[in-house]
Write a protein that holds these residues in place. Structure first.
Motif: not given
Ligand code: SF4
Ligand code: SF4
Length: 139
Positions: A28-38, A92-108
């Protein structure tokens, strides 16, 4: 349930298109304001450590190898992250953001939930434990 009703339900279900989604083959298309990985932009980072200090989940370690040379490694513990975006607001430097499309974070395995970011050689130093403890400005 009457046998007739059951037979009707079964027969109509056989010819109906399934309502389930074929994940992971269809996404599915992720929602516009999705908070995925940092995500982190090391170019603008000053190594101040505010992001790590303000994180309520201890999900960030900012390891300063050489402040003058801007050599920083970020260890991001995805499995602890609450996706609250506090770190994004704190930087304060604006170097962090939450990805809006990287949300498949499961790992083994648990190790895969710690993502190291920074220069490859610096990350290797950190992983090899070659960073003196007093240089590791985590938290
Ligand atoms: S999003 Fe929230 S929990 Fe995740 S690293 Fe940032 S401050 Fe920590
Ligand atoms: S708050 Fe921003 S500038 Fe400071 S260490 Fe974190 S990412 Fe770098």
């Amino acid at each position: 349930m009457k046998v007739g009703t059951m037979f009707h339900d079964v027969s109509t279900s056989l010819f109906r298109k399934p309502v389930t989604e074929k994940y992971p083959f269809e996404l599915r298309e992720p929602p516009e304001r999705l908070r995925g990985q940092l995500l982190w932009d090391p170019e603008k980072c000053t190594g101040c450590g505010l992001c790590a200090m303000d994180c309520p989940a201890n999900a960030i370690e900012m390891i300063v190898l050489d402040r003058k040379a801007k050599r920083y490694v970020m260890a991001y513990h995805v499995d602890r992250c609450l996706f609250c975006a506090q770190c994004v607001h704190s930087c304060r430097q604006g170097c962090l953001q939450m990805s809006t499309d990287e949300w498949e974070l499961a790992a083994l395995n648990k190790e895969s939930y710690t993502l190291y970011r920074g220069d490859r050689q610096d990350v290797e130093l950190v992983l090899a434990g070659k960073v003196p403890a007093d240089l590791a400005a985590s938290q």
